[in-house]
Scaffold this active site. Structure first.
Site, PDB file in Angstrom:
ATOM      1  N   GLY A  60      28.704  38.939  60.746  1.00  0.00           N
ATOM      2  CA  GLY A  60      27.678  39.990  60.707  1.00  0.00           C
ATOM      3  C   GLY A  60      26.323  39.336  60.476  1.00  0.00           C
ATOM      4  O   GLY A  60      26.140  38.151  60.748  1.00  0.00           O
ATOM      5  N   ARG A  61      25.390  40.123  59.963  1.00  0.00           N
ATOM      6  CA  ARG A  61      24.029  39.605  59.743  1.00  0.00           C
ATOM      7  C   ARG A  61      24.021  38.378  58.839  1.00  0.00           C
ATOM      8  O   ARG A  61      23.358  37.384  59.116  1.00  0.00           O
ATOM      9  CB  ARG A  61      23.150  40.657  59.051  1.00  0.00           C
ATOM     10  CG  ARG A  61      22.802  41.859  59.861  1.00  0.00           C
ATOM     11  CD  ARG A  61      21.844  42.719  59.027  1.00  0.00           C
ATOM     12  NE  ARG A  61      21.688  44.038  59.587  1.00  0.00           N
ATOM     13  CZ  ARG A  61      22.515  45.043  59.349  1.00  0.00           C
ATOM     14  NH1 ARG A  61      23.548  44.887  58.555  1.00  0.00           N
ATOM     15  NH2 ARG A  61      22.313  46.215  59.920  1.00  0.00           N
ATOM     16  N   ILE A  62      24.755  38.465  57.707  1.00  0.00           N
ATOM     17  CA  ILE A  62      24.690  37.373  56.730  1.00  0.00           C
ATOM     18  C   ILE A  62      25.455  36.153  57.246  1.00  0.00           C
ATOM     19  O   ILE A  62      25.014  35.008  57.088  1.00  0.00           O
ATOM     20  CB  ILE A  62      25.225  37.843  55.355  1.00  0.00           C
ATOM     21  CG1 ILE A  62      24.350  39.006  54.838  1.00  0.00           C
ATOM     22  CG2 ILE A  62      25.230  36.700  54.350  1.00  0.00           C
ATOM     23  CD1 ILE A  62      24.906  39.720  53.595  1.00  0.00           C
ATOM     24  N   ARG A  95      33.101  39.556  48.779  1.00  0.00           N
ATOM     25  CA  ARG A  95      33.662  40.256  47.632  1.00  0.00           C
ATOM     26  C   ARG A  95      34.873  39.472  47.126  1.00  0.00           C
ATOM     27  O   ARG A  95      35.666  38.937  47.933  1.00  0.00           O
ATOM     28  CB  ARG A  95      34.102  41.680  48.024  1.00  0.00           C
ATOM     29  CG  ARG A  95      32.959  42.668  48.241  1.00  0.00           C
ATOM     30  CD  ARG A  95      32.209  42.996  46.953  1.00  0.00           C
ATOM     31  NE  ARG A  95      31.167  44.002  47.120  1.00  0.00           N
ATOM     32  CZ  ARG A  95      29.872  43.736  47.318  1.00  0.00           C
ATOM     33  NH1 ARG A  95      29.449  42.484  47.401  1.00  0.00           N
ATOM     34  NH2 ARG A  95      28.997  44.715  47.428  1.00  0.00           N
ATOM     35  N   GLU A 145      34.854  41.103  38.155  1.00  0.00           N
ATOM     36  CA  GLU A 145      33.525  40.659  37.756  1.00  0.00           C
ATOM     37  C   GLU A 145      33.138  41.424  36.501  1.00  0.00           C
ATOM     38  O   GLU A 145      33.254  42.655  36.509  1.00  0.00           O
ATOM     39  CB  GLU A 145      32.514  40.910  38.871  1.00  0.00           C
ATOM     40  CG  GLU A 145      32.772  40.014  40.071  1.00  0.00           C
ATOM     41  CD  GLU A 145      31.741  40.177  41.182  1.00  0.00           C
ATOM     42  OE1 GLU A 145      30.770  40.944  40.995  1.00  0.00           O
ATOM     43  OE2 GLU A 145      31.915  39.550  42.231  1.00  0.00           O
ATOM     44  N   HIS A 173      27.462  36.415  40.883  1.00  0.00           N
ATOM     45  CA  HIS A 173      27.078  37.397  41.905  1.00  0.00           C
ATOM     46  C   HIS A 173      25.548  37.524  42.005  1.00  0.00           C
ATOM     47  O   HIS A 173      24.985  38.611  41.810  1.00  0.00           O
ATOM     48  CB  HIS A 173      27.723  38.762  41.609  1.00  0.00           C
ATOM     49  CG  HIS A 173      27.891  39.618  42.838  1.00  0.00           C
ATOM     50  ND1 HIS A 173      28.917  40.509  43.004  1.00  0.00           N
ATOM     51  CD2 HIS A 173      27.145  39.711  43.966  1.00  0.00           C
ATOM     52  CE1 HIS A 173      28.809  41.130  44.171  1.00  0.00           C
ATOM     53  NE2 HIS A 173      27.725  40.650  44.782  1.00  0.00           N
ATOM     54  N   ALA A 231      23.625  36.507  44.752  1.00  0.00           N
ATOM     55  CA  ALA A 231      23.119  36.227  46.104  1.00  0.00           C
ATOM     56  C   ALA A 231      21.830  36.974  46.434  1.00  0.00           C
ATOM     57  O   ALA A 231      20.956  36.445  47.116  1.00  0.00           O
ATOM     58  CB  ALA A 231      24.189  36.524  47.139  1.00  0.00           C
TER      59      ALA A 231
HETATM   60  C1  DGY Z   1      25.525  43.658  48.020  1.00  0.00           C
HETATM   61  O1  DGY Z   1      24.419  44.173  48.188  1.00  0.00           O
HETATM   62  O2  DGY Z   1      26.566  44.140  48.475  1.00  0.00           O
HETATM   63  C2  DGY Z   1      25.565  42.397  47.232  1.00  0.00           C
HETATM   64  O3  DGY Z   1      26.834  41.953  46.979  1.00  0.00           O
HETATM   65  C3  DGY Z   1      24.783  42.556  45.955  1.00  0.00           C
HETATM   66  O4  DGY Z   1      23.667  41.795  46.086  1.00  0.00           O
END
Ligand code: DGY
Length: 323
Positions: A156-158, A239, A268, A287, A289
């Site tokens: 996907g985008r990321i 995740r 988490e 977590h 990012a």
């Molecule tokens: C999200 O936006 O889903 C990330 O995991 C949190 O930054």
């Protein structure tokens, strides 16, 4: 006319709170930790809108306790904390924040990959603990990056932004899995879509970007780690529940794979007593990012725009269950 009531399940950046406060009466949960489920149900009972975080479970019980609810605006791109079909069945729209955290998340995926590949956590710990006795011709050997093969699970985008960085900067060859072919990735990165088994067998680096759903839960277990190269580095910024952590710990301990970098875990927070922390080849961050000011502000504004649209009956800018 009375203003819509909205419960905001944590303090988010002011840019988002101010935008929502111009249209709604906000009740903002002031604590660092999430509201307990029964408190969340109580607070949302007479609300039209809810701003939730990935730590807040939005399920049928919560929705039944909030008959006026029109919109749940999640302060995240992922929305596995929300029972979307239950929302849809009650006419509640669900918003998320895609796009604005792509670069920040890809930066963390690359950071984890580099740090784990070049053994930054354990070599830094050795230096600090006085185990740096001399320049070591055979010590602290990591993995090379230039020209190696990167496997992106979920283009996907990321996933694309991560691959773009590693292809552009280190000349990595890119393999990927995705539900459908991604012509941009094929054209711009020379990427090739393959089955997961082939990706695992061929990749030097495996970076996970798939969303969490019933088909991806537990996707990485003992069999998947066994298919990977012994020199492989595994990175997860999606995740935690995609990974069987017991199997990952065994793979790291036994040398089935070289190292791992995790931004996400299950649960988490992962308690400090967890076996993964004891492994020198496992790097875990909490977590983080999307944790940059620009990104969190952009998330807050998008989250506010979704919320305001939802309470006023307009279409959400980013809706995961449009009618
Ligand atoms: C999200 O936006 O889903 C990330 O995991 C949190 O930054």
């Amino acid at each position: 006319m009375s203003r819509p009531k909205v419960f905001v399940a944590r303090r988010i950046p002011e840019s988002g709170l101010n935008a929502m406060a111009a249209h709604c009466d906000l009740d903002v949960w002031p604590e660092q930790l999430p509201p307990p489920p029964e408190e969340l149900r109580r607070r949302v009972a007479d609300c039209t809108g809810l701003v939730s975080l990935l730590t807040d479970r939005v399920d049928a019980a919560l929705l039944d306790a909030a008959p006026k609810l029109k919109v749940v605006s999640n302060f995240a791109v992922g929305f596995n904390n929300i029972d979307v079909p239950a929302c849809t069945a009650r006419g509640v729209r669900v918003g998320n924040t895609p796009g604005v955290l792509t670069d920040a998340t890809a930066d963390i995926a690359v950071s984890l990959l580099l740090a784990a590949a070049r053994r930054l956590p354990d070599s830094a710990a050795d230096a600090k603990a006085g185990r740096w006795l001399t320049w070591e011709p055979l010590g602290w050997m990591g993995q090379d990056l230039v020209g190696r093969t990167l496997g992106i699970v979920g283009m996907g985008r990321i996933g694309f932004a991560t691959a773009k960085r590693l292809h552009g900067g280190w000349g990595m060859k890119v393999l990927y899995t995705a539900r459908a072919a991604k012509p941009d990735a094929d054209r711009d990165l020379g990427a090739r879509r393959v089955e997961l088994d082939e990706l695992l067998a061929q990749s030097d680096y495996v970076s996970v970007h798939a969303d969490l759903n019933p088909t991806t839960k537990g996707l990485f277990g003992a069999a998947q780690f066994a298919r990977m190269k012994r020199s492989a580095v595994f990175v997860n910024t999606s995740r935690g529940p995609l990974v069987d952590q017991t199997a990952l710990a065994a793979a790291l301990r036994n040398g089935t794979i070289f190292a791992a970098g995790l931004d996400v875990t299950d649960p988490e927070p992962l308690l400090p007593s967890h076996e993964l922390y004891a492994l020198p080849n496992c790097l875990i961050v909490p977590h983080i990012a999307s944790a940059t000011p620009d990104t969190r502000n952009a998330m807050a504004r998008l989250c506010a725009n979704n919320l305001i649209a939802g309470v006023t009956g307009a279409p959400l800018p980013h809706c995961v269950n449009p009618v």
